[in-house]
Design a protein around this motif. Sequence first.
Motif, PDB file in Angstrom:
ATOM      1  N   ASP A 147      10.508   6.450  -2.868  1.00  0.00           N
ATOM      2  CA  ASP A 147      10.186   6.794  -1.578  1.00  0.00           C
ATOM      3  C   ASP A 147       9.532   5.204  -0.856  1.00  0.00           C
ATOM      4  OD1 ASP A 147       9.542   7.579   1.104  1.00  0.00           O
ATOM      5  OD2 ASP A 147       8.504   9.352   0.556  1.00  0.00           O
ATOM      6  N   PRO A 148      10.002   4.772   0.030  1.00  0.00           N
ATOM      7  CA  PRO A 148       9.585   3.573   0.481  1.00  0.00           C
ATOM      8  C   PRO A 148       8.008   3.800   0.937  1.00  0.00           C
ATOM      9  CG  PRO A 148      11.592   3.841   1.456  1.00  0.00           C
ATOM     10  CD  PRO A 148      11.301   4.898   0.787  1.00  0.00           C
ATOM     11  N   GLU A 149       7.762   4.980   1.491  1.00  0.00           N
ATOM     12  CA  GLU A 149       6.284   5.451   1.873  1.00  0.00           C
ATOM     13  C   GLU A 149       5.461   5.346   0.854  1.00  0.00           C
ATOM     14  OE1 GLU A 149       3.067   6.658   4.297  1.00  0.00           O
ATOM     15  OE2 GLU A 149       5.094   5.733   4.816  1.00  0.00           O
ATOM     16  N   ALA A 150       5.697   5.473  -0.309  1.00  0.00           N
ATOM     17  CA  ALA A 150       4.894   5.445  -1.632  1.00  0.00           C
ATOM     18  C   ALA A 150       4.213   4.154  -1.650  1.00  0.00           C
ATOM     19  CB  ALA A 150       5.702   5.912  -2.966  1.00  0.00           C
ATOM     20  N   GLN A 151       4.825   3.053  -1.194  1.00  0.00           N
ATOM     21  CA  GLN A 151       4.454   1.611  -1.568  1.00  0.00           C
ATOM     22  C   GLN A 151       3.144   1.570  -0.981  1.00  0.00           C
ATOM     23  OE1 GLN A 151       7.386  -1.187  -0.699  1.00  0.00           O
ATOM     24  NE2 GLN A 151       9.058  -0.022  -1.325  1.00  0.00           N
ATOM     25  N   ARG A 152       3.098   1.858   0.356  1.00  0.00           N
ATOM     26  CA  ARG A 152       1.752   1.738   0.996  1.00  0.00           C
ATOM     27  C   ARG A 152       0.603   2.656   0.608  1.00  0.00           C
ATOM     28  NH1 ARG A 152      -0.872   4.724   4.425  1.00  0.00           N
ATOM     29  NH2 ARG A 152       1.000   6.215   4.722  1.00  0.00           N
ATOM     30  N   LEU A 153       0.955   3.724   0.166  1.00  0.00           N
ATOM     31  CA  LEU A 153      -0.041   4.770  -0.454  1.00  0.00           C
ATOM     32  C   LEU A 153      -0.506   4.354  -1.846  1.00  0.00           C
ATOM     33  CD1 LEU A 153       1.847   8.017   0.616  1.00  0.00           C
ATOM     34  CD2 LEU A 153      -0.189   7.285   1.549  1.00  0.00           C
ATOM     35  N   LEU A 154       0.252   3.707  -2.381  1.00  0.00           N
ATOM     36  CA  LEU A 154      -0.186   3.385  -4.115  1.00  0.00           C
ATOM     37  C   LEU A 154      -0.877   2.420  -3.689  1.00  0.00           C
ATOM     38  CD1 LEU A 154       3.369   3.876  -5.751  1.00  0.00           C
ATOM     39  CD2 LEU A 154       1.181   4.927  -6.306  1.00  0.00           C
ATOM     40  N   ALA A 155      -0.565   0.974  -3.075  1.00  0.00           N
ATOM     41  CA  ALA A 155      -1.524  -0.095  -2.759  1.00  0.00           C
ATOM     42  C   ALA A 155      -2.714   0.314  -2.403  1.00  0.00           C
ATOM     43  CB  ALA A 155      -0.782  -1.083  -1.669  1.00  0.00           C
ATOM     44  N   ASP A 156      -2.903   1.294  -1.655  1.00  0.00           N
ATOM     45  CA  ASP A 156      -4.143   1.765  -1.027  1.00  0.00           C
ATOM     46  C   ASP A 156      -5.001   2.515  -2.236  1.00  0.00           C
ATOM     47  OD1 ASP A 156      -6.180   2.438   0.913  1.00  0.00           O
ATOM     48  OD2 ASP A 156      -5.651   4.266   0.205  1.00  0.00           O
ATOM     49  N   ARG A 157      -4.246   3.141  -3.063  1.00  0.00           N
ATOM     50  CA  ARG A 157      -5.109   3.717  -4.097  1.00  0.00           C
ATOM     51  C   ARG A 157      -5.227   2.695  -5.242  1.00  0.00           C
ATOM     52  NH1 ARG A 157      -7.521   7.908  -3.504  1.00  0.00           N
ATOM     53  NH2 ARG A 157      -7.565   6.632  -1.560  1.00  0.00           N
ATOM     54  N   VAL A 158      -4.602   1.523  -5.460  1.00  0.00           N
ATOM     55  CA  VAL A 158      -5.168   0.549  -6.534  1.00  0.00           C
ATOM     56  C   VAL A 158      -6.401   0.173  -6.047  1.00  0.00           C
ATOM     57  CG1 VAL A 158      -4.448  -1.562  -7.474  1.00  0.00           C
ATOM     58  CG2 VAL A 158      -2.681   0.041  -7.116  1.00  0.00           C
ATOM     59  N   GLN A 159      -6.709  -0.033  -4.675  1.00  0.00           N
ATOM     60  CA  GLN A 159      -7.982  -0.615  -4.310  1.00  0.00           C
ATOM     61  C   GLN A 159      -9.029   0.529  -4.111  1.00  0.00           C
ATOM     62  OE1 GLN A 159      -7.488  -2.525  -0.424  1.00  0.00           O
ATOM     63  NE2 GLN A 159      -9.506  -3.070  -0.368  1.00  0.00           N
ATOM     64  N   ARG A 160      -8.545   1.852  -3.676  1.00  0.00           N
ATOM     65  CA  ARG A 160      -9.681   2.881  -3.019  1.00  0.00           C
ATOM     66  C   ARG A 160      -9.913   4.038  -3.937  1.00  0.00           C
ATOM     67  NH1 ARG A 160     -10.857   1.183   1.998  1.00  0.00           N
ATOM     68  NH2 ARG A 160      -9.259  -0.175   3.088  1.00  0.00           N
ATOM     69  N   SER A 161      -9.013   4.111  -5.048  1.00  0.00           N
ATOM     70  CA  SER A 161      -9.152   5.388  -5.676  1.00  0.00           C
ATOM     71  C   SER A 161     -10.470   5.449  -6.609  1.00  0.00           C
ATOM     72  CB  SER A 161      -7.886   5.533  -6.784  1.00  0.00           C
ATOM     73  OG  SER A 161      -8.178   6.649  -7.663  1.00  0.00           O
ATOM     74  N   PRO A 162     -11.124   6.547  -6.524  1.00  0.00           N
ATOM     75  CA  PRO A 162     -12.204   6.722  -7.303  1.00  0.00           C
ATOM     76  C   PRO A 162     -12.010   6.742  -8.886  1.00  0.00           C
ATOM     77  CG  PRO A 162     -11.874   8.873  -6.406  1.00  0.00           C
ATOM     78  CD  PRO A 162     -10.890   7.901  -5.474  1.00  0.00           C
ATOM     79  N   SER A 163     -10.663   7.045  -9.041  1.00  0.00           N
ATOM     80  CA  SER A 163     -10.384   7.261 -10.568  1.00  0.00           C
ATOM     81  C   SER A 163     -10.013   5.818 -11.158  1.00  0.00           C
ATOM     82  CB  SER A 163      -9.359   8.452 -10.756  1.00  0.00           C
ATOM     83  OG  SER A 163      -8.782   8.418 -11.801  1.00  0.00           O
ATOM     84  N   ALA A 164     -10.455   5.493 -12.154  1.00  0.00           N
ATOM     85  CA  ALA A 164      -9.984   4.344 -12.888  1.00  0.00           C
ATOM     86  C   ALA A 164      -8.760   4.450 -13.591  1.00  0.00           C
ATOM     87  CB  ALA A 164     -10.875   3.752 -14.001  1.00  0.00           C
ATOM     88  N   ILE A 165      -8.214   5.583 -14.011  1.00  0.00           N
ATOM     89  CA  ILE A 165      -6.854   6.139 -14.450  1.00  0.00           C
ATOM     90  C   ILE A 165      -6.026   6.129 -13.266  1.00  0.00           C
ATOM     91  CG2 ILE A 165      -5.350   7.813 -15.328  1.00  0.00           C
ATOM     92  CD1 ILE A 165      -7.880   8.365 -17.457  1.00  0.00           C
ATOM     93  N   GLY A 166      -6.406   6.502 -12.021  1.00  0.00           N
ATOM     94  CA  GLY A 166      -5.477   6.642 -10.794  1.00  0.00           C
ATOM     95  C   GLY A 166      -5.289   5.334 -10.405  1.00  0.00           C
ATOM     96  N   ARG A 167      -6.222   4.379 -10.506  1.00  0.00           N
ATOM     97  CA  ARG A 167      -5.866   3.084  -9.982  1.00  0.00           C
ATOM     98  C   ARG A 167      -4.999   2.229 -10.837  1.00  0.00           C
ATOM     99  NH1 ARG A 167     -11.548   3.029  -9.616  1.00  0.00           N
ATOM    100  NH2 ARG A 167     -12.052   1.654 -11.375  1.00  0.00           N
ATOM    101  N   MET A 168      -5.010   2.395 -12.234  1.00  0.00           N
ATOM    102  CA  MET A 168      -4.197   1.997 -13.243  1.00  0.00           C
ATOM    103  C   MET A 168      -2.932   2.591 -12.838  1.00  0.00           C
ATOM    104  SD  MET A 168      -2.739   2.774 -16.378  1.00  0.00           S
ATOM    105  CE  MET A 168      -4.156   4.010 -17.128  1.00  0.00           C
TER     106      MET A 168
END
Length: 1016
Positions: free
Chosen positions: A502-523
């Motif tokens: 889903d193209p929408e996933a790209q924006r959401l994932l990029a935000d998670r790399v920067q903002r997720s409180p979970s290190a595993i989630g960022r990875m």
Amino acid sequence: MNLRAKVPGLCGLFLAAVCGACLMLQAADPVADSVDKDYSAELPRIEPLEPEQALASMRTVPGFRVELVAAEPLVSDPVAAAFDEDGRLYVVEMRGYSENRDEGLSRVHRLEDTDGDGRFDRGTVFLDGLLWPTAVACYAGGVFVADAPRLDYCKDTDGDGRADLRRTVYEGFSTSNVQGLVNSLQWGLDNRIYGSASSTGGEITTVATPQELWGGDAASGDASPAGPVSLRGRDFAFDPRTLAFETTSGGAQHGLSFDDWGVRYVCSNSDHLQQIMYEEADLARNPFLVAPGARQSIAADGPQAEVFRISPVEPWRLVRTRLRVSGVVPGIVEGGGRAAGYFTSATGTTIYRGDAWDEKLRGVAIIGDVGSNIVHRKRIDRRGIQHVAERIDQGVELLASTDVWFRPCQFINAPDGTLHILDVYREVIEHPASLPPVIKKHLDLTNGRDRGRIYRLVPEGYRHRPAPKLSQATTAELVGLLEHANGWHVDTAARLIYERRDPEAQRLLADRVQRSPSAIGRMRALYALNSLAALEPATLLRAMADADPGVRRHAVRIARHRAGAWGDVRARLVAMAGDDDLHVRYEVAFALGDLPTAERIAPLVELARRDAADRWMRVAIQSSLAESGEQVLAQLLADGPFCGDVARRPLLVALAEQAAGRGAKADMAVVLPALEHLPPELAATRFACVLAYRNALARRGQALADAIPEPRLLASAQALVERLVDEARSLVDDQRQSPATRAEAVPALALRPFVETREVFARLLASQQPQVVQVAAVKALARYDDAAVAEVLLEAWPGLGPRLRVEAAELLFGRKPWSLALLAAIEAQSVRPGDFEPARLRQLKEHSDSEIRSRAEAVLADVQLARRQEVVDAYRECLELKGDAARGREVFKKICAACHKAEGAGHELGPSLATVQNRGAEAILLNVLDPNREVNPQFVNYTLVTSDGRAMTGMLTTESATSVTLTRAEAASDTILRTEIEELRSTGLSLMPEGLEQQIDRQAMADLIAYLLSLR
């Protein structure tokens, strides 16, 4: 001596336990045993327990309980399973085990929990007609199923619950040995499916295209069938979308699992927990790199660690052991036979990644033993690059059953956060070939085909939560699940994100790399972006600077494939050689090998200065130095503190050997000046580097003049070599020096022609010399190919002790002129044939060289090699003698300690003696005198011939992409680059020699047996 931890013939993942109990050999009269006897009275059938009874037979450690989630008739013979995104369980049922593989009885059953109570209540036969299926993985609404020799994709396209699409994707997985079938398909961090090719591997061809499976626009890249790809000693991974297939490091038997950070663990029947240290592809780029094997045992209590079973031993095992010991039937004599055995049938290694247990238990390793009816666990210390796993439960197992039908073969991290256990539930877990007909006719190997159980291991107070319907989750919800505490949620969300694209996933994932409180989630978000080809440089750079070292490490792994196009990423990668975390630096060391040569030298030098004392860092650094290793070596030689550190010296020696192996004539022009300018206090470093360089040239058949054409440099190098030899010659003859110092100097003597050093070596082999000096002299003689070497060895032979004779024999059998000289000495009666192992003499008679073969046939024509059974029979009288354990200890030290360890003495090359006291005197006698009756593949002897004509033997203890290591008695070993190997083949014989009766008389044998039976 080889008191082998022997594993009987077995079938795939069902590695039957070593539990033939010699303690009960007195139960019947061995004299009356024969192949015609009726053993029905001794072989009562063991009745199964109904599911609730089976639950009552189980014992767990405090704080846990077992719950039943499925049983017959809903499931039978489960050997693998995978939950789909809606919590439906696809179960592989090997119903054709163990004699009906070709009848197509096996299948995949899809189970559903329709009311959410935690027990499956509906089952549909999704796929049938299978042979011996062993693995399953969900993808795109269907499943990949491994059924050697094929790996198929299967899907229900019409909604009736049965697969109407079945397409072979890969074929060629080996079925040559039923002990090692493809298994354990697992979703990886990089959104590929990983699998174990087991110990048999295969030659894999891709026979489907992504267009055939997913449609014309479904996948990009090369859609053409490809192959074959060899999986010998390797595992594999494939992209389920593009079907791109690659080899990975591995080659263990049954079981593969990742922890939260993607570290891969595997296991083999008698090596229950191993860690994959690197990928073969990284080493393959530097053919001059000698490295430890990628698969390393990490259990602190050893590969065959003790286990604490509470189940009785099956009667047929007791009878079979007695018949084998008495020689009525052939086969491995099993050990154990007590409540506390040891791992012989380890299977299904799984890292617990759920959220139902105590958080402190996340990341523990779970291993089953189907023969001992137990589930074992270990806590893993992950601080070093190579981890260490410690037993958690002292004197007990996490789960054990008194029911011998309990066969826990695989485990699953489930949607409810618990661990699910697959129980094959069979009366007999044994390959038919290992059952003598006189026993087999009283057994029913199909008993249990209609039975099977799946359990859930839960903590006390646990309340079941129904599986979510992730097929209905939005893309945003899936991205959020990458932070979930339960590993199943994370893996399934990652898979669905990869599938949907889903193209929408790209924006959401990029935000998670920067903002997720979970290190595993960022990875995991970072990997998802990379797999979707949507990763931007800025996002990757943020991950490379993440506060968590785990995220940084994986960012480096991704960056190595992006650095070529992204300059900022490349610069950041170079800078990360100074990262504070060892694991990050380890990843950087590998990644630097993908950069241009000019950019990698400085950071690799930085890493070497900081981490060269760590053997795995040395491997990673050298893997990136297929070129320019000499430049790094020169810079390190200019660093006095570095050169003076003995722990870092191995990297200098390895780079010096590589410089010679590369054959680049400019290398020494860089290195030699640095060696010349080393101060006197670093003479040992100069000595080690020059010796390594010169010996590597010799293995290539080159002289210094071949490698250093420039006259001035050549003269300088020759002068340096001469100086080293002179210094060494002074040291080896100086009785005031310690034996260790003298021995360290001996190898340099081989830098001079043998005609100049012959008399020195003759003196060093004299019986008055310390053994360490003698051993060094024998090893140094291996560097020559002069025919006169055999003369010196044979002249010294009468005065050589047992250890020296082993090493000297290795040389005498190693080159044609030396073997001919040995045969001449036997013919002249200056050397006795009885001084050599019968198996080695047979090798001469069967030698590939016609001259050696014909000469051996003539010289050894009158040598009678006693039949092993005759020797055993002749020694049976020692069983009636009274043995003295104290005298036996001395026999052990003299004869057995070369390959076995007991009470702190000896070498642990052969299998553990931990339970030898339970094997019985007659079993020990048989092991000692007839080691080749049936050989455990783990202890088979190999012969290797180098390109310069030298032959050597030993156990194949390490095999990597670039080298192999053979190990023999006294832990002596040879590591040979694959580029120097002419031939490598198994002899089919045990590493333990025949003919020990020539060194052990009957009373000594009685003493040895008394000592071994006294071990605790």
